[in-house]
Design an enzyme around this catalytic site. Structure first.
Site, PDB file in Angstrom:
ATOM      1  N   ASP A 180       2.952   5.123  -5.739  1.00 14.87           N
ATOM      2  CA  ASP A 180       2.180   5.186  -4.500  1.00 14.87           C
ATOM      3  C   ASP A 180       2.704   6.271  -3.572  1.00 14.87           C
ATOM      4  O   ASP A 180       2.533   6.196  -2.362  1.00 14.87           O
ATOM      5  CB  ASP A 180       2.234   3.820  -3.801  1.00 14.87           C
TER       6      ASP A 180
ATOM      7  N   HIS B  40       3.916  -4.309  -6.911  1.00 16.00           N
ATOM      8  CA  HIS B  40       4.293  -3.132  -6.121  1.00 16.00           C
ATOM      9  C   HIS B  40       4.818  -3.629  -4.780  1.00 16.00           C
ATOM     10  O   HIS B  40       4.066  -4.196  -3.983  1.00 16.00           O
ATOM     11  CB  HIS B  40       3.101  -2.201  -5.923  1.00 16.00           C
TER      12      HIS B  40
ATOM     13  N   HIS C 175       8.295   4.793   1.452  1.00 13.17           N
ATOM     14  CA  HIS C 175       7.049   5.527   1.706  1.00 13.17           C
ATOM     15  C   HIS C 175       6.142   4.903   2.759  1.00 13.17           C
ATOM     16  O   HIS C 175       5.314   5.613   3.341  1.00 13.17           O
ATOM     17  CB  HIS C 175       6.279   5.734   0.395  1.00 13.17           C
TER      18      HIS C 175
ATOM     19  N   ASP D 144       6.023  -3.012  -1.337  1.00 10.78           N
ATOM     20  CA  ASP D 144       6.229  -2.300  -0.080  1.00 10.78           C
ATOM     21  C   ASP D 144       7.166  -3.154   0.765  1.00 10.78           C
ATOM     22  O   ASP D 144       6.784  -4.225   1.253  1.00 10.78           O
ATOM     23  CB  ASP D 144       4.895  -2.108   0.635  1.00 10.78           C
TER      24      ASP D 144
END
Length: 882
Positions: free
Chosen positions: A125, A13, A351, A15
């Site tokens: 997420d 994931h 996000h 970010d």
């Protein structure tokens, strides 16, 4: 007996920026991708790698290693590298509906350039999900979504069937307000439940005994999902060996190195639909204790939300529509440049970025990006507007000015423009003599008229003599001095989507300036506003006789939460302005309207108490924090400008504050005039009805929500473009709008100071207050138009042939009340696209002059061309020109 299958999906994931800045994480990304490539090429049994559903991850890698592009394409073609469908993983509630669509469009386009996209809606997420996700996914051709937040799984030992936001299983159906339905797969054990699988047999036995039981607790089929990865997780290089060990330990289970399309197909084949619950609408962890909804990311670093909202509106309501209009002037639609601007903006909409929950370094870089987006977008707007105005047929009298508008309904707007006259170019005389030459000219003012000769009210302010320059298309720059004026004027009957040309006529300066009155009230044909000595105000709607008093007090509370969540200080010390004695004066009164200024100075604690630093250092979870507010004080200055122009049906409040305090939240308090059980708020392609009172298990004293555009409760509607957080009291009789939240840390899994989140800067916020008797079903469309920017331009000198009309409305359609305009652009094949969404409770007609075909959000048409369309309640309808 059906064998159980464990689907292991390798991923990381990603970010893009968060607890480390972009380039620090890019370095780790390049290392990750090099190892993934090596494993996919050489390791038998390592078959797939999921690129987190976002194309920007691959784009960031190729920025460093462009020579790897063809290799990546080959891995995608072979089905090994699983990419798309999004350009980036956005925050759902802090990005507009059109931004969500562009994100999917550009992500799929890029994925197709590499070969193919993973056809699954992926929201691992996202900080809550808007209710129209199923409809958007269905229109994109997806029937399954995977998500990590918003629903409580209960498992077979804790059945809950009476909740709209809880599911017995990790599989469920999810239905949008329009009835669109998808299969929803909840990452009930998070997207790391198969992370770091052991190769040692003893450790593997312990690992799998727990993990298999955790998944079985929620699974409705024998297809079990294990996510082999986590945030920025390096790829597990010995995964093939680990899976062989698992197969040896559990011969009754098939361990498959899988990917999402394979997994979703297997789940759908094994489903018993009658066993599944259907959840409806938005998923914001409503059925929870309320402490981890992450709703307060809507108010962290409010300046980022303001910049983002402004850029979205520039792109959606000016750059795209004006670019369509400019095609009539022979200008090619700038597909590539608009995509460049949108993608640049999307870098800030990820996000962990737009939510304001990252390090200071991350958010400083975001501000630079926003500036670049504005430069890019304004270049597109100005170029298109100049090309259009250069070909508009004008009369010989006066200085022509064209005002562009794309709010979806005819509007009356107050517009500002910087106008130049009497330009003397450097080619005409020595430049050092020009200012003195211009100073000899008599002072002047302006009378403004429509093309039909009707006078337009205008206020003129001389700005003196200024340097400027032209950049001709085929010549060197052309410098000059000119006299400059600021013109503020009201234009009636602006086209729904189009432009109107008006004229400024130079006239002699008059001496009709009036002394400002001391009458502390605002009034026009629609509203009457009275200001109380404490700075609150009442509004009377003359048409409906609805009146609400006590609006506009401010309340400051301590905040010992973090960038994700608000937590009030343990002393519950709240400071408000109800008993204050602000300075109140008439700031402006002219032919356009009137502005009253209210200046508050309140003493607030300078920060939280000293114990707060220790709570942060010890990583005390925010609900358990107890620190008080400091006994030391600082002065908070709040300046409010209340404006009511002659044609306004709303009161506009502009609030300016220079924040010097730490660890606090400032809100404006707005009584609603009546008690209610629910309220309504604008969201992504819908108006959502929310309960004022939370569920029994909700223990958070706060009940903060997110909005887009407006919130309506009782007799008031509060509209704002860039203030997304609000709270409505349980009785519905008070609405609180957040203007500022100042905190000092990220506040997730470690001690990450983020002192610039205290927002020591000047903040200017604007909101509008309407009164309603709840009979006006067109409020969403009216707010939508009100929050649409206009663009005014003085006509350039041009040698082009004049072929365009002075005023033109491109909205060759008629919509019923309840339909809200969303987009006017060109598709890739240069056919026009229009989009609306339906907010009324019954079907509505959309009639068009020309023939259109119904389209998906991906601009793929189906059905016959026609000029009348029935739009279902809550439907998002896209039409494509024939």
């Amino acid at each position: 007996m059906t064998r159980k299958k464990a689907h292991i999906i390798s991923h990381s994931h990603w970010d893009r920026e968060w607890f480390l800045p972009l380039e620090s994480l890019r370095f780790r990304l390049v290392t990750l991708m090099d190892e993934v490539e090596d494993l996919l090429d050489k390791e038998a049994g390592f078959n797939h790698f999921h690129m987190d559903g976002q194309m920007i991850m691959l784009e960031d890698y190729l920025a460093v290693k462009p020579a790897k592009r063809e290799k990546m394409k080959q891995l995608v073609a072979d089905g090994k590298l699983r990419i798309g469908p999004w350009y980036m993983l956005q925050d759902a509630f802090l990005t507009s509906g059109e931004a969500n669509i562009r994100n999917l469009q550009y992500g799929l386009e890029m994925a197709e350039e590499f070969g193919q996209a993973e056809k699954i809606g992926y929201f691992p997420d996202t900080f809550g999900l808007y209710g129209q996700v199923p409809q958007l996914m269905r229109q994109a051709g997806f029937d399954t979504v995977v998500f990590g937040r918003g629903v409580n799984p209960t498992g077979f030992n804790n059945q809950v069937f009476d909740s709209a936001f809880a599911s017995k299983y990790s599989e469920m159906f999810w239905e949008s307000p329009d009835g669109s339905k998808v299969l929803g797969i909840l990452l009930a054990n998070w997207y790391s439940n198969g992370n770091e699988i052991p190769t040692d047999k003893e450790a593997a036995k312990k690992f799998w005994d727990k993990k298999l039981a955790d998944v079985e607790r929620f699974a409705s089929t024998d297809e079990w999902l294990f996510m082999n990865g986590c945030d920025h997780q390096p790829v597990q290089t010995d995964l093939a060996e680990a899976l062989e060990v698992a197969r040896e330990l559990y011969p009754e289970i098939d361990f498959i190195h899988s990917h999402f399309e394979k997994y979703q197909d297997a789940v759908k084949a094994g489903l018993e639909p009658e066993k599944l619950q259907t959840v409806h609408g938005e998923l914001t962890s409503q059925q929870s204790d309320g402490w981890s909804t992450l709703a307060n990311t809507a108010s962290s670093r409010i300046y980022l939300k303001q910049a983002n909202a402004k850029m979205e509106r520039l792109l959606e309501r000016l750059a795209e529509p004006i670019s369509v209009m400019a095609t009539e002037a022979g200008v090619s639609y700038p597909h590539e440049y608009l995509a460049f601007a949108w993608k640049l903006l999307m870098e800030n909409q990820i996000h962990d970025s737009i939510t304001g929950c990252s390090l200071d370094e991350v958010h400083r870089e975001m501000e630079t990006r926003f500036e670049k987006v504005e430069q890019t977008t304004m270049a597109i707007i100005q170029n298109a507007a100049r090309k259009i105005t250069g070909q508009i047929v004008t009369n010989d009298a006066g200085i022509p000015i064209t005002v562009f508008h794309a709010g979806g309904i005819e509007a009356t707007r107050t517009v500002e423009l910087k106008l130049e006259t009497d330009a003397i170019h450097f080619s005409e005389m020595p430049f050092e003599l020009i200012p003195d030459e211009l100073a000899k000219l008599p002072e002047q003012s302006f009378r403004m008229e429509t093309s039909n000769g009707e006078e337009i009210p205008v206020v003129v302010e001389s700005l003196g003599i200024h340097f400027n320059y032209d950049l001709p298309e085929r010549k060197f720059r052309d410098s000059y001095f000119a006299r400059k004026y600021k013109l503020t004027f009201t234009v009636e009957h602006l086209p729904a989507v189009g432009y109107q040309t008006i004229y400024a006529h130079p006239v002699a300066v008059s001496d009709d300036k009036k002394e400002l009155t001391k009458d502390l009230q605002l009034e026009n044909q629609y509203l009457k506003v009275e200001i109380a000595p404490n700075g609150t105000y009442s509004i009377l709607d003359k048409e409906t006789a609805v009146e609400v008093a006590g609006l506009g007090a401010y309340e400051d509370v301590g905040d010992i939460g973090n960038e994700y969540m608000f937590k009030e200080t343990g002393d519950n010390l709240r400071i408000n302005t109800y008993n204050s004695k602000p300075e109140i004066r008439v700031l402006r009164e002219d032919k356009l309207g009137k502005t009253i200024e209210i200046k508050h100075e309140i003493e607030i604690p300078v920060s939280a108490s000293a114990t707060f630093a220790e709570e942060k250092r010890r990583l005390v979870w925010h609900p358990a924090r107890k620190s008080h507010r400091s006994e030391n004080r600082t002065t908070s200055k709040i300046t409010t400008e209340l404006t009511l122009n002659k044609h306004d049906k709303q009161l506009t409040a502009r609030v300016k504050l220079d924040n010097r305090g730490d660890d606090h939240r400032l809100r404006v308090l707005l009584p609603t005039g009546k008690q209610t059980e629910t309220h309504q708020a604008g969201s992504v392609f819908e108006v959502v009805t929310r309960a004022n009172k939370q569920v029994e298990e909700w223990t958070n004293p706060a009940n903060d929500n997110r909005k887009q555009g407006f919130v309506a409760s009782g007799n008031i509607v509060v509209a704002s473009l860039d203030l997304p957080e609000y709270e409505v009291s349980e009785q519905g009789d008070r609405l609180e709008l957040t203007l500022l939240r100042a905190v000092s840390e990220i506040g997730d899994w470690g001690d990450f100071p983020a002192y610039e989140a205290e927002c020591h800067r000047e903040i200017t916020a604007e909101f509008h207050v309407f009164l309603t008797d709840e009979s006006n079903v067109n409020v969403p469309a009216q707010v939508n138009a009100l929050l649409t920017p206009t663009f005014a331009i003085q006509h350039p000198s041009s040698s082009k042939e004049k072929i365009l009309a002075e005023t033109k409305d491109f909205a060759k359609w008629k919509v019923a009340d309840g339909l809200v305009f969303s987009a006017f652009k060109l598709a890739k094949d240069n056919q026009p696209i229009i989009r609306f969404y339906q907010t009324a409770s019954e079907p509505k007609l959309l009639n068009t002059v020309d023939l259109w075909r119904k389209s998906t959000i991906l601009e793929e048409t189906a059905g016959d061309a026609k000029n009348q369309f029935t739009v279902k309640p809550n439907e998002i309808i896209t039409l494509k020109g024939v």
